[in-house]
Design an enzyme around this catalytic site. Structure first.
Site, PDB file in Angstrom:
ATOM      1  N   GLU A  61      -4.641   8.116  -3.154  1.00  0.00           N
ATOM      2  CA  GLU A  61      -5.131   6.880  -2.559  1.00  0.00           C
ATOM      3  C   GLU A  61      -5.450   5.837  -3.623  1.00  0.00           C
ATOM      4  OE1 GLU A  61      -5.829   4.438   0.703  1.00  0.00           O
ATOM      5  OE2 GLU A  61      -4.872   6.410   0.543  1.00  0.00           O
ATOM      6  N   HIS A 103       1.763   4.666  -2.778  1.00  0.00           N
ATOM      7  CA  HIS A 103       1.882   6.108  -2.548  1.00  0.00           C
ATOM      8  C   HIS A 103       3.246   6.620  -3.004  1.00  0.00           C
ATOM      9  CE1 HIS A 103      -1.833   7.032  -0.499  1.00  0.00           C
ATOM     10  NE2 HIS A 103      -1.638   6.122   0.436  1.00  0.00           N
ATOM     11  N   HIS A 151       0.832  -1.205   0.000  1.00  0.00           N
ATOM     12  CA  HIS A 151       0.000   0.000   0.000  1.00  0.00           C
ATOM     13  C   HIS A 151       0.867   1.255   0.000  1.00  0.00           C
ATOM     14  CE1 HIS A 151      -3.662   2.351   1.206  1.00  0.00           C
ATOM     15  NE2 HIS A 151      -2.738   3.140   1.746  1.00  0.00           N
ATOM     16  N   GLU A 152       1.824   1.315   0.911  1.00  0.00           N
ATOM     17  CA  GLU A 152       2.669   2.512   0.997  1.00  0.00           C
ATOM     18  C   GLU A 152       3.595   2.628  -0.207  1.00  0.00           C
ATOM     19  OE1 GLU A 152       1.799   4.701   2.953  1.00  0.00           O
ATOM     20  OE2 GLU A 152       0.537   3.506   4.281  1.00  0.00           O
TER      21      GLU A 152
END
Length: 506
Positions: A298, A272, A268-269
């Protein structure tokens, strides 16, 4: 329309504006590094000084942005003949300048210092599972943000003003419409899954050494193509990513009973950071080198986490690497890992540990509560009770402690009211972007199965990352996908994927 004489001054006016904007960007980026340090490695006793440092930088940034000379430059460029890139820069700076000039510098400083001081108070309250410890701080932040919104637009819904801080081009009505559709479509799907005889999970049961988890997190970042020359991996209680296209850092966390959680958090990170690293170098210091707000940001993290990291193809590729770090996984099949990564469990109270479907119910709870907080329809002291009641209503589970309830997220300690909806808005956009990428790139799953991510990432670079904030969110989405922003792709994706996993048509 500008006259010839006025047009002659446009290059000088634009160059001066760009120089001033880059100075503001550098101040903001410096403050970002200090905030990263506070959450990752600053000594516990450093908060009083850090609060003053961040308050000063926040004040400097605000003073620069509200300088009357910036307003004069913007006025001079307002009707000038500019190319698309420069026109976008003027549009974005005008929006920021107009908002900032509405807010007194003293209030900006007060909010910055209050949020910095709020962090350790929230941390202490969460560790003690005692909302009352945090309540006075939260009440102060709510009042400050109401005052902030009133300065910007005293006639508008204050929550809509705060929401626009994070997503200025999708209005609050759009957010509400999407959230309502998710609730209407996902609740029956979640109920059908609960009634299904299919049971998933179990593949990642056991204990997994934290040091080896960190090694595995580095493995997954290597596999996805993270640029270590412009990034680093650290741990934080609440994982996040921050930085610029020259320095985009990732944090994650490790629970020795939750290996899957550390993997999905890291992926997930990465999403980003990958977006940040994909912003054009030459645009640094201007909106052309900045991300297009939080819905798009997001979408990148949720695309990589859910559409890639939770796919069966990914586990066919990555499970052997995980088994090298943790031999106990040697007997786990890619299918079993895929099923475990997509288990739906509505008895979970923690947002960051939620599955892909019930996650949105967690967002809706927060959205409804913070709207009422900002409007004054809900008192801070009543938040835990209302929070727990909503969890029982929407998910059939009640938090046992404040740490599991209203204290679980860091966002309100940052004064980030209006942030939460962008998580669901981004998840919806992720599905729309992924579907468009598949149409153009071809069989993405086949590539992921081989550990090949260049084509997917190349499509994202071309259609999303390289544009920075040149286009508004609706324009960017339509250019990338050929369709207006819509929840259709997400609903189709979720219905098909979970219908198959839980044999809902069988």
């Amino acid at each position: 329309m500008a006259t010839k004489q006025e047009s002659a001054s446009v290059p000088d006016a634009y160059a001066e504006l760009e120089s001033r904007v880059e100075r503001i960007a550098n101040i903001t980026a410096g403050a970002g590094v200090l905030r990263w340090d506070q959450e990752v490695m600053m000594p516990e006793g450093g908060t009083p000084a850090r609060a003053k440092q961040l308050s000063t930088l926040s004040s400097l940034s605000h003073e620069e942005l509200t300088d009357p000379e910036i307003g004069e430059l913007l006025d001079e460029l307002e009707d000038a003949e500019l190319d698309d890139d420069r026109a976008a820069v003027v549009r974005e700076i005008r929006r920021k300048h107009d908002r900032a000039t509405s807010v007194p510098t003293e209030l900006v400083e007060e909010i910055s210092e209050a949020t910095t001081n709020a962090h350790p108070v929230w941390t202490e309250a969460k560790e003690a599972a005692d909302f009352e410890t945090f309540a006075p701080t939260l009440e102060n932040l709510v009042e400050l943000k109401r005052e902030y919104a009133a300065h910007i637009d005293p006639d508008a819904d204050p929550y809509a003003v705060l929401f626009a801080e994070y997503e200025p081009y999708l209005d609050l009505e759009t957010a509400e419409r999407v959230l309502e559709r998710l609730r209407d479509e996902l609740v029956p799907l979640i109920d059908a899954i609960a009634d299904s005889d299919v049971e998933l999970g179990g593949a990642f049961d056991g204990e997994f050494d934290a040091d080896r988890q960190e090694e595995l997190s580095r493995d997954v970042l290597d596999a996805l193509g993270y640029d270590w020359d412009r990034g680093r991996l650290d741990t934080a209680p609440h994982p996040f990513s921050t930085g610029t296209q020259f320095d985009a850092r990732v944090t994650t966390r490790f629970d020795e009973e939750d290996l899957l959680g550390s993997i999905t958090s890291t992926v997930h990170e990465f999403g980003h950071a990958n977006y940040t690293l994909g912003l054009p170098d030459e645009g640094y210091g201007t909106p052309l080198g900045e991300s297009r707000d939080l819905t798009v940001h997001e979408s990148q993290s949720r695309l990589w986490e859910n559409h890639v990291g939770r796919s069966e193809a990914f586990w066919e590729f990555f499970l052997p690497t995980a088994a090298e770090r943790f031999p106990a996984l040697a007997d786990v099949s890619p299918r079993a890992a895929y099923e475990a990564a997509n288990q739906v469990y509505d008895d979970n109270v923690i947002r960051t540990e939620a599955d892909e479907l019930t996650y949105h119910m967690h967002i809706i709870v927060r959205f409804e509560i913070e709207r009422e907080l900002i409007s004054g329809d809900l008192d801070v002291e009543d938040v835990p009770q209302v929070w727990n009641d909503k969890y029982e209503e929407y998910l059939g589970v009640r938090p046992e402690t404040d740490a599991e309830g209203a204290l679980q997220d860091i966002h309100w300690s940052h004064g980030s009211f209006g942030y939460f909806p962008t998580y669901s808005l981004g998840s919806v956009l992720a599905a729309q972007l992924y579907a468009a990428a598949e149409d153009e790139v071809g069989d993405v799953d086949a590539q992921v199965r081989q550990g090949e991510f260049d084509d997917l990432n190349g499509w994202l670079r071309e259609n999303v990352h390289r544009h920075g904030a040149k286009y508004t969110t609706p324009d960017l989405v339509e250019r990338a996908t050929g369709e207006p922003y819509s929840a259709d792709a997400f609903i189709d994706y979720a219905t098909e994927k979970y219908g198959r996993l839980y044999d809902l048509d069988g």
